[in-house]
Design a protein around this motif. Structure first.
Motif, PDB file in Angstrom:
ATOM      1  N   ALA A  75       1.940 -16.742   2.396  1.00  0.00           N
ATOM      2  CA  ALA A  75       0.851 -15.782   2.221  1.00  0.00           C
ATOM      3  C   ALA A  75       1.266 -14.399   2.713  1.00  0.00           C
ATOM      4  CB  ALA A  75      -0.400 -16.253   2.966  1.00  0.00           C
ATOM      5  N   MET A  76       2.056 -14.334   3.765  1.00  0.00           N
ATOM      6  CA  MET A  76       2.504 -13.055   4.315  1.00  0.00           C
ATOM      7  C   MET A  76       3.413 -12.323   3.334  1.00  0.00           C
ATOM      8  SD  MET A  76       2.442 -10.841   6.713  1.00  0.00           S
ATOM      9  CE  MET A  76       2.098 -11.431   8.340  1.00  0.00           C
ATOM     10  N   ILE A  77       4.388 -13.000   2.797  1.00  0.00           N
ATOM     11  CA  ILE A  77       5.306 -12.370   1.842  1.00  0.00           C
ATOM     12  C   ILE A  77       4.565 -12.018   0.553  1.00  0.00           C
ATOM     13  CG2 ILE A  77       7.353 -12.713   0.398  1.00  0.00           C
ATOM     14  CD1 ILE A  77       8.485 -14.451   2.687  1.00  0.00           C
ATOM     15  N   GLY A  78       3.746 -12.942   0.064  1.00  0.00           N
ATOM     16  CA  GLY A  78       2.968 -12.672  -1.142  1.00  0.00           C
ATOM     17  C   GLY A  78       2.035 -11.495  -0.965  1.00  0.00           C
TER      18      GLY A  78
ATOM     19  N   ASN B 122      -6.440  -1.479  -9.732  1.00  0.00           N
ATOM     20  CA  ASN B 122      -5.434  -1.933  -8.787  1.00  0.00           C
ATOM     21  C   ASN B 122      -5.959  -2.978  -7.818  1.00  0.00           C
ATOM     22  OD1 ASN B 122      -2.609  -0.610  -8.871  1.00  0.00           O
ATOM     23  ND2 ASN B 122      -4.054   0.909  -9.624  1.00  0.00           N
ATOM     24  N   ALA B 123      -7.253  -2.991  -7.538  1.00  0.00           N
ATOM     25  CA  ALA B 123      -7.832  -4.060  -6.715  1.00  0.00           C
ATOM     26  C   ALA B 123      -7.705  -5.398  -7.435  1.00  0.00           C
ATOM     27  CB  ALA B 123      -9.296  -3.756  -6.399  1.00  0.00           C
ATOM     28  N   ILE B 124      -7.939  -5.374  -8.741  1.00  0.00           N
ATOM     29  CA  ILE B 124      -7.752  -6.590  -9.536  1.00  0.00           C
ATOM     30  C   ILE B 124      -6.275  -7.001  -9.498  1.00  0.00           C
ATOM     31  CG2 ILE B 124      -7.813  -7.537 -11.890  1.00  0.00           C
ATOM     32  CD1 ILE B 124     -10.259  -5.605 -12.338  1.00  0.00           C
ATOM     33  N   GLY B 125      -5.396  -6.032  -9.703  1.00  0.00           N
ATOM     34  CA  GLY B 125      -3.961  -6.305  -9.666  1.00  0.00           C
ATOM     35  C   GLY B 125      -3.502  -6.814  -8.308  1.00  0.00           C
ATOM     36  N   LEU B 126      -4.086  -6.293  -7.240  1.00  0.00           N
ATOM     37  CA  LEU B 126      -3.746  -6.737  -5.887  1.00  0.00           C
ATOM     38  C   LEU B 126      -4.045  -8.223  -5.717  1.00  0.00           C
ATOM     39  CD1 LEU B 126      -2.964  -6.077  -2.900  1.00  0.00           C
ATOM     40  CD2 LEU B 126      -5.383  -5.618  -2.527  1.00  0.00           C
ATOM     41  N   CYS B 127      -5.203  -8.630  -6.169  1.00  0.00           N
ATOM     42  CA  CYS B 127      -5.579 -10.049  -6.061  1.00  0.00           C
ATOM     43  C   CYS B 127      -4.647 -10.933  -6.876  1.00  0.00           C
ATOM     44  CB  CYS B 127      -7.021 -10.247  -6.513  1.00  0.00           C
ATOM     45  SG  CYS B 127      -8.220  -9.442  -5.444  1.00  0.00           S
ATOM     46  N   VAL B 128      -4.378 -10.524  -8.092  1.00  0.00           N
ATOM     47  CA  VAL B 128      -3.496 -11.312  -8.956  1.00  0.00           C
ATOM     48  C   VAL B 128      -2.096 -11.380  -8.363  1.00  0.00           C
ATOM     49  CG1 VAL B 128      -2.389 -11.389 -11.230  1.00  0.00           C
ATOM     50  CG2 VAL B 128      -4.823 -10.868 -11.048  1.00  0.00           C
ATOM     51  N   MET B 129      -1.569 -10.246  -7.929  1.00  0.00           N
ATOM     52  CA  MET B 129      -0.217 -10.213  -7.366  1.00  0.00           C
ATOM     53  C   MET B 129      -0.116 -11.021  -6.085  1.00  0.00           C
ATOM     54  SD  MET B 129       2.769  -9.135  -7.922  1.00  0.00           S
ATOM     55  CE  MET B 129       4.291  -9.024  -7.020  1.00  0.00           C
TER      56      MET B 129
ATOM     57  N   ALA C 247       2.156  -7.813  -2.785  1.00  0.00           N
ATOM     58  CA  ALA C 247       0.967  -7.318  -3.481  1.00  0.00           C
ATOM     59  C   ALA C 247       0.586  -5.920  -3.018  1.00  0.00           C
ATOM     60  CB  ALA C 247      -0.201  -8.277  -3.274  1.00  0.00           C
ATOM     61  N   VAL C 248       0.641  -5.674  -1.725  1.00  0.00           N
ATOM     62  CA  VAL C 248       0.277  -4.359  -1.184  1.00  0.00           C
ATOM     63  C   VAL C 248       1.264  -3.292  -1.649  1.00  0.00           C
ATOM     64  CG1 VAL C 248       0.106  -3.007   0.946  1.00  0.00           C
ATOM     65  CG2 VAL C 248      -0.995  -5.240   0.788  1.00  0.00           C
ATOM     66  N   ILE C 249       2.548  -3.593  -1.604  1.00  0.00           N
ATOM     67  CA  ILE C 249       3.564  -2.635  -2.063  1.00  0.00           C
ATOM     68  C   ILE C 249       3.378  -2.347  -3.551  1.00  0.00           C
ATOM     69  CG2 ILE C 249       6.033  -2.313  -2.495  1.00  0.00           C
ATOM     70  CD1 ILE C 249       6.488  -3.876   0.171  1.00  0.00           C
ATOM     71  N   ASN C 250       3.213  -3.403  -4.325  1.00  0.00           N
ATOM     72  CA  ASN C 250       3.021  -3.245  -5.769  1.00  0.00           C
ATOM     73  C   ASN C 250       1.766  -2.418  -6.077  1.00  0.00           C
ATOM     74  OD1 ASN C 250       3.666  -4.013  -8.610  1.00  0.00           O
ATOM     75  ND2 ASN C 250       1.665  -4.992  -8.445  1.00  0.00           N
ATOM     76  N   THR C 251       0.699  -2.665  -5.346  1.00  0.00           N
ATOM     77  CA  THR C 251      -0.548  -1.943  -5.572  1.00  0.00           C
ATOM     78  C   THR C 251      -0.403  -0.468  -5.212  1.00  0.00           C
ATOM     79  OG1 THR C 251      -1.845  -3.934  -5.246  1.00  0.00           O
ATOM     80  CG2 THR C 251      -2.994  -1.851  -4.980  1.00  0.00           C
ATOM     81  N   GLY C 252       0.255  -0.171  -4.121  1.00  0.00           N
ATOM     82  CA  GLY C 252       0.461   1.228  -3.728  1.00  0.00           C
ATOM     83  C   GLY C 252       1.244   2.007  -4.764  1.00  0.00           C
ATOM     84  N   ILE C 253       2.319   1.409  -5.247  1.00  0.00           N
ATOM     85  CA  ILE C 253       3.129   2.055  -6.275  1.00  0.00           C
ATOM     86  C   ILE C 253       2.329   2.163  -7.575  1.00  0.00           C
ATOM     87  CG2 ILE C 253       5.178   1.807  -7.740  1.00  0.00           C
ATOM     88  CD1 ILE C 253       6.507   0.406  -5.276  1.00  0.00           C
ATOM     89  N   GLY C 254       1.696   1.068  -7.962  1.00  0.00           N
ATOM     90  CA  GLY C 254       0.939   1.044  -9.208  1.00  0.00           C
ATOM     91  C   GLY C 254      -0.215   2.020  -9.212  1.00  0.00           C
ATOM     92  N   LEU C 255      -0.933   2.127  -8.118  1.00  0.00           N
ATOM     93  CA  LEU C 255      -2.059   3.055  -8.027  1.00  0.00           C
ATOM     94  C   LEU C 255      -1.598   4.497  -8.205  1.00  0.00           C
ATOM     95  CD1 LEU C 255      -5.016   3.736  -7.412  1.00  0.00           C
ATOM     96  CD2 LEU C 255      -4.429   3.674  -4.987  1.00  0.00           C
ATOM     97  N   SER C 256      -0.546   4.850  -7.513  1.00  0.00           N
ATOM     98  CA  SER C 256      -0.026   6.214  -7.609  1.00  0.00           C
ATOM     99  C   SER C 256       0.412   6.545  -9.031  1.00  0.00           C
ATOM    100  CB  SER C 256       1.165   6.388  -6.665  1.00  0.00           C
ATOM    101  OG  SER C 256       0.776   6.117  -5.346  1.00  0.00           O
ATOM    102  N   LEU C 257       1.162   5.644  -9.631  1.00  0.00           N
ATOM    103  CA  LEU C 257       1.650   5.888 -10.985  1.00  0.00           C
ATOM    104  C   LEU C 257       0.520   5.889 -12.007  1.00  0.00           C
ATOM    105  CD1 LEU C 257       4.957   3.808 -10.972  1.00  0.00           C
ATOM    106  CD2 LEU C 257       4.680   6.286 -10.814  1.00  0.00           C
ATOM    107  N   TYR C 258      -0.478   5.042 -11.810  1.00  0.00           N
ATOM    108  CA  TYR C 258      -1.592   4.975 -12.752  1.00  0.00           C
ATOM    109  C   TYR C 258      -2.406   6.268 -12.747  1.00  0.00           C
ATOM    110  CZ  TYR C 258      -5.669   3.246 -15.263  1.00  0.00           C
ATOM    111  OH  TYR C 258      -6.682   3.088 -16.166  1.00  0.00           O
TER     112      TYR C 258
END
Length: 68
Positions: A33-36, A15-22, A40-51
């Motif tokens: 940069a703020m919206i991006g 998810n750290a890799i995914g955070l950077c890419v996202m 990325a943070v929201i996506n990483t939080g959801i992705g980490l939990s589901l993974y």
């Protein structure tokens, strides 16, 4: 069988890799940069939990495994 600690470490690193890419994709897409970064943070939080859940479920499934 994997330990929970190993599953969590793998998930965090992936998810750290995914955070950077996202963050880059979000920045390029929105120009902000703020919206991006927020995306990325929201996506990483959801992705980490589901993974973590996904890995733990598959760890309990014996299909396709061979005893070595």
């Amino acid at each position: 069988m994997e330990t929970r600690q190993r599953s969590v470490v793998k998930a965090v690193l992936w998810n750290a890799i995914g955070l950077c890419v996202m963050a880059v994709v979000g920045f390029v897409t929105t120009g902000s940069a703020m919206i991006g970064g927020t995306m990325a943070v929201i996506n990483t939080g959801i992705g980490l939990s589901l993974y973590v859940v996904y890995e733990r479920v598959w760890d309990r499934i014996g299909w396709g495994r061979r005893n070595v």
